[in-house]
Every structure is written in structure tokens, then in C-alpha cells.
Design a protein around this motif. Sequence first.
Motif, PDB file in Angstrom:
ATOM      1  N   ALA A   1       0.903  -1.297   0.018  1.00  0.00           N
ATOM      2  CA  ALA A   1       0.000  -0.166   0.123  1.00  0.00           C
ATOM      3  C   ALA A   1       0.937   1.253  -0.038  1.00  0.00           C
ATOM      4  CB  ALA A   1      -1.060   0.226   1.308  1.00  0.00           C
ATOM      5  N   ARG A   2       1.825   1.279   0.802  1.00  0.00           N
ATOM      6  CA  ARG A   2       2.923   2.474   0.813  1.00  0.00           C
ATOM      7  C   ARG A   2       3.461   2.598  -0.527  1.00  0.00           C
ATOM      8  NH1 ARG A   2       4.253   0.233   6.084  1.00  0.00           N
ATOM      9  NH2 ARG A   2       6.029  -1.027   4.951  1.00  0.00           N
ATOM     10  N   GLU A   3       3.885   1.397  -0.885  1.00  0.00           N
ATOM     11  CA  GLU A   3       4.587   1.574  -2.428  1.00  0.00           C
ATOM     12  C   GLU A   3       3.802   2.231  -3.431  1.00  0.00           C
ATOM     13  OE1 GLU A   3       6.205  -2.201  -2.962  1.00  0.00           O
ATOM     14  OE2 GLU A   3       7.916  -2.023  -1.547  1.00  0.00           O
ATOM     15  N   GLY A   4       2.417   1.682  -3.384  1.00  0.00           N
ATOM     16  CA  GLY A   4       1.379   1.938  -4.432  1.00  0.00           C
ATOM     17  C   GLY A   4       1.190   3.491  -4.284  1.00  0.00           C
ATOM     18  N   GLU A   5       1.096   3.943  -2.947  1.00  0.00           N
ATOM     19  CA  GLU A   5       0.756   5.310  -2.833  1.00  0.00           C
ATOM     20  C   GLU A   5       1.974   6.382  -3.260  1.00  0.00           C
ATOM     21  OE1 GLU A   5       0.357   6.047   1.457  1.00  0.00           O
ATOM     22  OE2 GLU A   5      -1.606   5.192   1.596  1.00  0.00           O
ATOM     23  N   VAL A   6       3.161   5.761  -3.087  1.00  0.00           N
ATOM     24  CA  VAL A   6       4.433   6.496  -3.781  1.00  0.00           C
ATOM     25  C   VAL A   6       4.252   6.440  -5.379  1.00  0.00           C
ATOM     26  CG1 VAL A   6       6.815   6.405  -3.962  1.00  0.00           C
ATOM     27  CG2 VAL A   6       5.896   6.014  -1.917  1.00  0.00           C
TER      28      VAL A   6
END
Length: 325
Positions: free
Chosen positions: A294-299
Amino acid sequence: MKTFDPVQMAIPFFVLAVILEIVLARMGKANARYEAKDTAMSLSLGLGSSVAGAILGGAIFAATVWVWQHRIFTIPMTAVWAWVILFFAEDLTYYWFHRIAHERRVWWASHVNHHTSTHYNLSTALRQTWTGGVVGTWLLWLPLSFLGFPPAMVAIQKGISLIYQFWIHTEAIKRMPRWFEAVFNTPSHHRVHHARNPRYLDANYAGILIIWDRMFGTFIPETDDEPCRYGTVKNLASFNLLTNVFHEFIGIGKDVVRHPRHAPGYIFGPPGWSHDGSRDTSHTLKAKWRARLAREGEVALSPPEGARRSAEPAPPSKADSPVVS
């Protein structure tokens, strides 16, 4: 009482198939990785399992016969319909046995040696339990005899299931036809089961039919974007035979001695459970993996710095600024 054992009859085939896979891999004709010590461990675990089965098998079979003598129905062993029903009933039983063996630590302690190899080849299939008879994994099959299936019939079907599962322990077969992948357990599905990637944990418990995993929400497909990494979450890094067999039982014992008040959790909780939450279970590992995605997707979805600046409203000019007295 002696019954037909298809597994014992299949042992020469198992050995020849392992040799053939090794030869084909050396010739560059098959995708298979073998390591001498690892293969020797697999063969030793298989031999030890046969010995343990011979020691405890009589008592287990006698208990099964006793249950069958108190059966609800009498199911004829010669009826084709009985074999068809037993095929599905035994396979469903195997699914739940296999799932519990991963979700409850004391049964995982008995099953874990099947997963300690960091390679995935036909020899891995021979890594069978030595202690299943002691921890009572066989109890799940007793309802079949209570319903009326003769003990010999159940034993034969269990053997057929184990023989089927031998060939799916390979990287040499990438995918089966789509219809086959939809219904049956395959090398692709079972590679996922043996993988230690967080994406793949606690999945594909099938014996012969993958339909149970699809029905109960434990199916995860293999993806080419993330190759399977094999072994346990924390690899054992030991070729000591007794360590491979008993290390998790030793771990349970140490935890119970250190934290006797929490003994039930350390024995019957999920592998990795701890009373203070200081260890990871497969559930927490998957949660951390999803959070990282999720964090990587947000980035990945956030605009570049220059675009972000251009999208922001311009700061107010002095003329637009409110007068502060």
C-alpha cells in the motif's frame, strides 16, 4: 489385519522418478535444483517416516477398526459409488488436516519437516512426518470409518492421495492445461504452498482437488512476477536429521517452560504466536506485506515533485493578502 498399501508399492517409482529428474536437470532438459545434502535429508526423512509408520501403524489401524465396528452405516467396499464418495470425503478431510497442520503449532511441529528444504524437487515429497501418529493427526480420518467406510478402504484412498501428491513437487512442470489447474492440485499450486514469500503464506492446502481451497478462501495463484522462495519463514539452516524432525517440538518446550501461564497459546496457537506479540505469525507477516504494498502504491501513484508543485495553488499576492492590524 494386513491391508493393501499403494504407497509402499510406489516407493521404487518414487526413487526412479527422482533419479530421472536429476539426470534431466544435469542435461539441461528440466528445471530442477538438487543439492546432495538436501536430497540426502529428504531420503532420510522418508525412510524414517516409513519406520515410524510401521511402529505406530498397527495401533492406529486397530483404533480405526474399533470405530468402524461402531459404524452408523455399512458401506460396501466393492461398490463403485462408495469409492467415488470416499474420494471426495477423504480429499476434503486431507484439506482440513493440512490446514490445521499449518495453523496450530503442535501439529505444525509434526508437519514442518516437510517444508524445511530450500529447494523444490521430487525428493522434497519424501519429507514425511515421523510424529504424526504421536500428535494424533490421524484422528481426523476416524469419522470416515464411523460413517461406515471400511478401514482398509480409507487406508487405500489415503495412499492414492499421497501418491498423487508426489508428482506435484517439481519445478520442471510450469503449468497444466487451464481446466486441470481449475480443478486439481498441480505443481504450480503446490509451489505456492511451499513458498515462504508473504504473498503465498497459508495457501493451497489441497491434496488432489484444489476446489476446496477455492471454496474456503485459501487459494492463491502462482504469479510469474514473484517467483516462489522455498523453506520456512526462518530457514533451519541445518542438515542434522534429528534437528529437522524435532526442532519445533523443542521450541514449544522452551516456550512453555519460560511462560507456563501461556502454555496453551504456545502449544495450540498459530506458529509464531507469542503472549506479548513480539513474534510474527503468518497473519502478521501478510499484514505487513500488504501495508508495504500500500505504501509503495501510494508512492507510485503520487505525482512527481514538479507536477505536484504546479498543481498546488499559487500563494496569495500581497494584494490578495488580508490586512493584519
